[in-house]
Each structure stands twice: as structure tokens, then as C-alpha cells.
Scaffold this motif. Structure first.
Motif, PDB file in Angstrom:
ATOM      1  N   ASP A 140      88.794  18.285  67.848  1.00 53.31           N
ATOM      2  CA  ASP A 140      87.620  17.519  68.271  1.00 53.31           C
ATOM      3  C   ASP A 140      86.850  18.187  69.408  1.00 53.31           C
ATOM      4  N   ALA A 141      87.358  19.292  69.909  1.00 56.90           N
ATOM      5  CA  ALA A 141      86.692  19.989  71.006  1.00 56.90           C
ATOM      6  C   ALA A 141      85.477  20.759  70.470  1.00 56.90           C
ATOM      7  N   PRO A 142      84.611  21.252  71.344  1.00 55.49           N
ATOM      8  CA  PRO A 142      83.517  22.122  70.880  1.00 55.49           C
ATOM      9  C   PRO A 142      84.071  23.257  70.023  1.00 55.49           C
ATOM     10  N   ARG A 143      83.238  23.735  69.122  1.00 59.49           N
ATOM     11  CA  ARG A 143      83.681  24.623  68.046  1.00 59.49           C
ATOM     12  C   ARG A 143      84.545  25.797  68.517  1.00 59.49           C
ATOM     13  N   HIS A 144      84.166  26.432  69.611  1.00 58.27           N
ATOM     14  CA  HIS A 144      84.896  27.606  70.078  1.00 58.27           C
ATOM     15  C   HIS A 144      85.894  27.277  71.184  1.00 58.27           C
ATOM     16  N   SER A 145      86.214  26.001  71.326  1.00 60.38           N
ATOM     17  CA  SER A 145      87.241  25.587  72.290  1.00 60.38           C
ATOM     18  C   SER A 145      88.388  24.864  71.607  1.00 60.38           C
ATOM     19  N   GLN A 146      88.422  24.924  70.276  1.00 53.81           N
ATOM     20  CA  GLN A 146      89.468  24.237  69.522  1.00 53.81           C
ATOM     21  C   GLN A 146      90.742  25.072  69.408  1.00 53.81           C
ATOM     22  N   GLN A 147      90.597  26.392  69.530  1.00 56.40           N
ATOM     23  CA  GLN A 147      91.688  27.300  69.221  1.00 56.40           C
ATOM     24  C   GLN A 147      92.436  27.744  70.464  1.00 56.40           C
ATOM     25  N   THR A 148      93.718  28.015  70.252  1.00 56.01           N
ATOM     26  CA  THR A 148      94.590  28.491  71.326  1.00 56.01           C
ATOM     27  C   THR A 148      95.467  29.603  70.769  1.00 56.01           C
ATOM     28  N   GLN A 149      95.795  30.565  71.613  1.00 50.06           N
ATOM     29  CA  GLN A 149      96.764  31.592  71.238  1.00 50.06           C
ATOM     30  C   GLN A 149      98.061  31.331  71.973  1.00 50.06           C
ATOM     31  N   ILE A 150      99.158  31.459  71.243  1.00 51.63           N
ATOM     32  CA  ILE A 150     100.460  31.083  71.781  1.00 51.63           C
ATOM     33  C   ILE A 150     101.523  32.060  71.315  1.00 51.63           C
ATOM     34  N   LEU A 151     102.532  32.263  72.139  1.00 56.62           N
ATOM     35  CA  LEU A 151     103.604  33.202  71.844  1.00 56.62           C
ATOM     36  C   LEU A 151     104.714  32.514  71.059  1.00 56.62           C
ATOM     37  N   VAL A 152     105.113  33.160  69.963  1.00 58.57           N
ATOM     38  CA  VAL A 152     106.191  32.634  69.137  1.00 58.57           C
ATOM     39  C   VAL A 152     107.212  33.739  68.883  1.00 58.57           C
ATOM     40  N   PRO A 153     108.386  33.668  69.497  1.00 57.71           N
ATOM     41  CA  PRO A 153     109.436  34.628  69.162  1.00 57.71           C
ATOM     42  C   PRO A 153     109.785  34.529  67.677  1.00 57.71           C
ATOM     43  N   MET A 154     109.985  35.661  67.021  1.00 50.25           N
ATOM     44  CA  MET A 154     110.194  35.670  65.576  1.00 50.25           C
ATOM     45  C   MET A 154     111.501  35.007  65.159  1.00 50.25           C
ATOM     46  N   ASP A 155     112.454  34.864  66.094  1.00 48.07           N
ATOM     47  CA  ASP A 155     113.723  34.212  65.740  1.00 48.07           C
ATOM     48  C   ASP A 155     113.712  32.712  66.027  1.00 48.07           C
ATOM     49  N   THR A 156     112.527  32.153  66.336  1.00 52.16           N
ATOM     50  CA  THR A 156     112.423  30.716  66.578  1.00 52.16           C
ATOM     51  C   THR A 156     112.669  29.953  65.278  1.00 52.16           C
ATOM     52  N   PRO A 157     113.481  28.900  65.307  1.00 49.95           N
ATOM     53  CA  PRO A 157     113.691  28.095  64.094  1.00 49.95           C
ATOM     54  C   PRO A 157     112.364  27.609  63.511  1.00 49.95           C
ATOM     55  N   GLY A 158     112.236  27.722  62.197  1.00 51.07           N
ATOM     56  CA  GLY A 158     111.019  27.306  61.520  1.00 51.07           C
ATOM     57  C   GLY A 158     110.087  28.447  61.167  1.00 51.07           C
ATOM     58  N   VAL A 159     110.351  29.654  61.721  1.00 46.39           N
ATOM     59  CA  VAL A 159     109.551  30.843  61.377  1.00 46.39           C
ATOM     60  C   VAL A 159     110.195  31.530  60.177  1.00 46.39           C
ATOM     61  N   THR A 160     109.461  31.624  59.090  1.00 49.63           N
ATOM     62  CA  THR A 160     109.985  32.249  57.871  1.00 49.63           C
ATOM     63  C   THR A 160     108.986  33.265  57.338  1.00 49.63           C
ATOM     64  N   VAL A 161     109.450  34.500  57.155  1.00 49.79           N
ATOM     65  CA  VAL A 161     108.637  35.503  56.468  1.00 49.79           C
ATOM     66  C   VAL A 161     108.864  35.306  54.975  1.00 49.79           C
ATOM     67  N   LYS A 162     107.894  34.692  54.318  1.00 50.38           N
ATOM     68  CA  LYS A 162     108.047  34.302  52.917  1.00 50.38           C
ATOM     69  C   LYS A 162     108.051  35.501  51.991  1.00 50.38           C
ATOM     70  N   ARG A 163     107.151  36.459  52.244  1.00 52.56           N
ATOM     71  CA  ARG A 163     107.067  37.651  51.397  1.00 52.56           C
ATOM     72  C   ARG A 163     106.278  38.719  52.135  1.00 52.56           C
ATOM     73  N   MET A 164     106.470  39.963  51.691  1.00 52.13           N
ATOM     74  CA  MET A 164     105.675  41.071  52.194  1.00 52.13           C
ATOM     75  C   MET A 164     104.604  41.397  51.156  1.00 52.13           C
ATOM     76  N   LEU A 165     103.391  41.660  51.631  1.00 46.82           N
ATOM     77  CA  LEU A 165     102.237  41.841  50.754  1.00 46.82           C
ATOM     78  C   LEU A 165     101.888  43.319  50.635  1.00 46.82           C
ATOM     79  N   PRO A 166     101.927  43.882  49.431  1.00 39.86           N
ATOM     80  CA  PRO A 166     101.531  45.283  49.266  1.00 39.86           C
ATOM     81  C   PRO A 166     100.019  45.443  49.315  1.00 39.86           C
TER      82      PRO A 166
END
Length: 412
Positions: free
Chosen positions: A197-223
Motif C-alpha cells: 500500500d506504500a507509494p510505488r517505489h517504497s513497497q519493496q525491501t531487500q533482505i538477507l537470507v542465508p541459503m541454509d534457512t528452513p524453507g529455502v529450496t532450490v527447485k531446479r537449475m535452469l540451463p
């Protein structure tokens, strides 16, 4: 206007060029031998690159991309202190061999991610992630693009980042997440929406996610055109109720676009100069092939159509290099915002020129050009993606046109 290289520019360009000629080029056969030895399990660390990294670091050719710091003498986290212009010349040399930038700890997306930590990270974030990235001990990924929306308009990104007490809970699906295939990939920077609901360019955030965090799944690799780009690779990643502490936010909630703009400007220059390095290699291969083959009673190089193509390739490369160096110089002198036109132009022109040269080189090699014997097919596949990454051509052309039209609008 003075086009003479400074002492610093000549120093680093010549040292990177010499290192690649003396150490990296002779190692190319070993690289492919080691990759072949992995068999079907290609997602492994390649020993020859690790050996080359030790040499490069010992020679001080390490983290060359990191910009000068205002506290260069005292700050722990700094590289060679090169400007965008100075590093651009090194990036072109690295572009001659697709994987050589990793040798100098200067490969994407780590470069962009390190710049994010360097510019916007907290001291804790720098200690935990920037320090091992700069040491080459770990690798990283940048998760922005999504399969279910037109990510060329980043405001479309739908990954949800929801505050829950002292944590954020992340749900979404990303793809073309470069680097997640590497076993050393330990941290991802994720772009998502914290407040729709924020102004268009204030809706997004960047956040750090360690790859071993539960819930992170690499589903497939894309050629890419059938090439898996192992062990780096490009993955589709599922984020299912991924929980990270609020301290993992970069710069602040709603400031994702600000971080993205700081990250992508230098990255576009790096990409374009590496692309020109690949174009130079393609031109060299084309010329050598034309001189070595005879058709219809004379060397192919003497036929006018090929002389025209060689001439156009040299002209286009030289013009594009000057545009790229101008953009880098402007970024150093007046900042990314003032250089936005030049950055957009080079992002379109660089891959377009390189693809034309590579395509002509493939044509000069005949059937061999589309095989893996000469490296041109994979080169084409790699460079073709450059018309999409960091914003597709259409987005940059739109920005260029708007800036140009804005010069002629009548004030009302």
C-alpha cells in the motif's frame, strides 16, 4: 578531451592482461578436463580456479571492483580502490575468458552484493557476510526476478516479506537466481514487497537470507541454451515461510529500489566491458579463421563481404568501448543518476554489438561455429542473456527515449 590512460589505468590493465595471458589462458584445458572429470555431478568447486585465485590474491589482483572508500586508509573493507573507469579496463580483459573474473574475486553476482554490503550494510552484516565474500571463502546470490510477473518492471515483484515480531517471514518464488548452484553459496539478497500500500517505489525491501534457512529450496537449475553454467548456475528458488531476523534488512524497510539502483549502475558497466572482451575474442577467432581457409580459389579473408564484416566489427567495438568508458567516467565524476542516459545506452549497445560480432564469427567457422570446438556457441549463449539481465533492452530504450524527448518538451 584526453584519451590517454593514466598511470594507474595502465598499471592495472597491463597486470590483469599479463596474468590472464600467463596463468589463465594456459589453464583453460585443465578447466575443461576437471569439469569433464566431475561426470554428471557438475556442481562442484573447480580446483584449477582455486589455484589461480591463490596466485591472483598473492599478486594483489583481488577485489579490484570495489570503489574507493572515503575512509580508505582505515576501513577494513576495501579492495584495490579503483574507480569505475579504472576497473572497466580490467573488466574487459576478464571478459576474454568467461570464468576468469572469479579468479580475481570479481564475478557477478558477488561483486554487486559486496557493493551492497559495502555501501549499505551494517557493521554486523559486513562482519558476517562481506568479510568472507571479500576473502573468497563463500559465494552469494541475488534473488530478484520472478517467473509469474514481468520482472522488467520491478514494481511487479510479488514475493511477500511480512513483519512478525522480531522477524520477517518471506514467501515467494524466484528464478534466474545466478550462483545458487555453487556449493559455496551461503547468502542471498532477496527483493520483495513489505508494504503493497506504500507509494510505488517504497513497497519493496531487500533482505538477507542465508541459503541454509528452513524453507529455502532450490527447485531446479535452469540451463541457458542448453548450457548449465555449472557450478555457478541459475536456479529457481522457492521461499516457503522463510523466517529471518529484522536485523537482516538492508538499509531499511521500503528502500529496496534505492539499494537496487546503487547496485545495478556499476554492474552494468562491468557486464558491458566484459562483453566487449568477448567481442574482441570473437573478432580474433573470425580473422584467424578467414585467413586460414580457402574457398573458390582464394582465401576467404580476401572476399569483400568478409572484409566488410571485419571492418564493421572493429568500428562497432571501438565506438562501443568509448561509450562505455564515457559512462564509467561520468559515474565517477557526477554520479550514477547524472550518468543514467550513458549507462542505459551502453547496456543496450554492448550486448548488441558483441552478438553481431560473435554471430559473424560463427558464420566464418561454418558448421564448426555452432559446435563446442571453438567456444563461440557458448559465448553467444552467455552474451545473449546480457540483453535481459539488469533490465531488458526495451526498458533501457524506454528510458533513453524519455530522456531524449524530455529535452524538447514545451513547458506548460
Amino acid at each position: 578531451m584526453d584519451f590517454t590512460l593514466t598511470e594507474t589505468e595502465r598499471h592495472y590493465q597491463s597486470r590483469v592482461r599479463a596474468f590472464i595471458q600467463q596463468h589463465v589462458e594456459p589453464a583453460v584445458p585443465h578447466y575443461y578436463e576437471e569439469m569433464a572429470g566431475f561426470g554428471t555431478d557438475r556442481w562442484q568447486i573447480i580446483p584449477v580456479i582455486e589455484r589461480l585465485k591463490e596466485k591472483a590474491r598473492a599478486e594483489g589482483l583481488w577485489n579490484l571492483f570495489l570503489p574507493p572508500s572515503p575512509h580508505h586508509d582505515t576501513e577494513e573493507y576495501h579492495g584495490a580502490g579503483l574507480t569505475n573507469l579504472q576497473y572497466a579496463l580490467c573488466a574487459e580483459e576478464m571478459g576474454r575468458i568467461a570464468w576468469s573474473s572469479e579468479v580475481f574475486n570479481c564475478s557477478a553476482p558477488d561483486t554487486g552484493n559486496m557493493e551492497v554490503f559495502h555501501r549499505y550494510g551494517t557493521e554486523d552484516q559486513k562482519t558476517q557476510w562481506l568479510k568472507p565474500l571479500m576473502a573468497g571463502e563463500i559465494r552469494s546470490a541475488f534473488l530478484m526476478t520472478e517467473p509469474e510477473v514481468a520482472s522488467s518492471d520491478a514494481t511487479n515483484i510479488q514475493t511477500e516479506i511480512r513483519r512478525d515480531g522480531d522477524d520477517y517471514v518471506i514467501n515467494g518464488r524466484k528464478w534466474w537466481s545466478s550462483g545458487v548452484g555453487d556449493p559455496r553459496c551461503k547468502i542471498a539478497i532477496v527483493m520483495g514487497k513489505t508494504n503493497p500500500d506504500a507509494p510505488r517505489h517504497s513497497q519493496q525491501t531487500q533482505i538477507l537470507v542465508p541459503m541454509d534457512t528452513p524453507g529455502v529450496t532450490v527447485k531446479r537449475m535452469l540451463p541457458v541454451f542448453g548450457y548449465d553454467d555449472a557450478p555457478h548456475g541459475h536456479g529457481e528458488v522457492i521461499l516457503d515461510n522463510v523466517r529471518v531476523p529484522t536485523s537482516n534488512v538492508i538499509l531499511g524497510e521500503g528502500r529496496g529500489f534505492e539499494v537496487a539502483q546503487g547496485r545495478l549502475g556499476p554492474g552494468r558497466i562491468h557486464h558491458c566491458m566484459r562483453t566487449l572482451g568477448a567481442a574482441e575474442v570473437a573478432l580474433e577467432k573470425m580473422a584467424r579463421r578467414l585467413l586460414s581457409r580457402v574457398a573458390f580459389g582464394r582465401p576467404i579473408a580476401e572476399q569483400s563481404i568478409w572484409q566488410q564484416r571485419i571492418a564493421e566489427a572493429r568500428i562497432d567495438i571501438e565506438m562501443t568501448r568509448l561509450l562505455c568508458l564515457k559512462a564509467a567516467d561520468m559515474m565517477d565524476k557526477v554520479g550514477n543518476k547524472e550518468a543514467q542516459l550513458e549507462i542505459a545506452m551502453i547496456k543496450v549497445a554492448g550486448p548488441r554489438v558483441a552478438l553481431k560480432v560473435i554471430d559473424d564469427a560463427i558464420q566464418a567457422h561454418g558448421g564448426g561455429g555452432v559446435s563446442d570446438d571453438f567456444g563461440l556457441a557458448k559465448m553467444y549463449a552467455n552474451i545473449r542473456t546480457m540483453r535481459l539481465v539488469d533490465g531488458p533492452d526495451e526498458v533501457h530504450n524506454r528510458a533513453i527515449a524519455r530522456l531524449e524527448l524530455g529535452r524538447y518538451k514545451v513547458a506548460h
